[in-house]
Scaffold this motif. Sequence first.
Motif, PDB file in Angstrom:
ATOM      1  N   SER A  39      30.232  31.464  11.543  1.00 32.08           N
ATOM      2  CA  SER A  39      30.116  32.018  10.104  1.00 32.08           C
ATOM      3  C   SER A  39      31.635  32.363  10.050  1.00 32.08           C
ATOM      4  CB  SER A  39      29.261  33.590  10.144  1.00 32.08           C
ATOM      5  OG  SER A  39      29.926  34.469  10.938  1.00 32.08           O
ATOM      6  N   SER A  42      35.199  32.366   2.935  1.00 34.59           N
ATOM      7  CA  SER A  42      34.958  31.372   1.956  1.00 34.59           C
ATOM      8  C   SER A  42      35.877  30.410   1.982  1.00 34.59           C
ATOM      9  CB  SER A  42      34.788  32.251   0.594  1.00 34.59           C
ATOM     10  OG  SER A  42      35.909  32.799   0.385  1.00 34.59           O
ATOM     11  N   SER A  44      37.292  28.871   4.497  1.00 34.31           N
ATOM     12  CA  SER A  44      36.900  27.851   5.641  1.00 34.31           C
ATOM     13  C   SER A  44      35.625  27.280   5.176  1.00 34.31           C
ATOM     14  CB  SER A  44      36.783  28.443   6.926  1.00 34.31           C
ATOM     15  OG  SER A  44      35.629  29.643   6.826  1.00 34.31           O
ATOM     16  N   ASP A  45      34.660  27.826   4.372  1.00 35.36           N
ATOM     17  CA  ASP A  45      33.519  27.157   3.814  1.00 35.36           C
ATOM     18  C   ASP A  45      33.884  26.258   2.808  1.00 35.36           C
ATOM     19  OD1 ASP A  45      31.825  28.790   5.425  1.00 35.36           O
ATOM     20  OD2 ASP A  45      31.421  30.087   3.812  1.00 35.36           O
ATOM     21  N   ARG A  48      35.557  23.352   4.681  1.00 39.37           N
ATOM     22  CA  ARG A  48      34.322  22.524   5.355  1.00 39.37           C
ATOM     23  C   ARG A  48      33.529  21.773   4.338  1.00 39.37           C
ATOM     24  NH1 ARG A  48      28.969  23.165   6.394  1.00 39.37           N
ATOM     25  NH2 ARG A  48      29.066  25.140   5.352  1.00 39.37           N
TER      26      ARG A  48
END
Length: 58
Positions: A39, A42, A44-45, A48
């Motif tokens: 986890s 945001s 890094s999300d 990705r």
Amino acid sequence: MSTAPDPRPREPKPALVFDDPLDQQSSDDTDRGWGERPSGDSASDLKRFLDEKPPHHI
């Protein structure tokens, strides 16, 4: 001409193992490595998501 036996000890031969291989847990028996990602925040999300976006969604 006679030769003396080698005084160094020999390495033991590998032993045969007759255990049932199906009794042992394999790496497929766990959920590790099935796409889980650590986890993160945001940012890094989003990175990705943009890295994994299919080419037809550009």
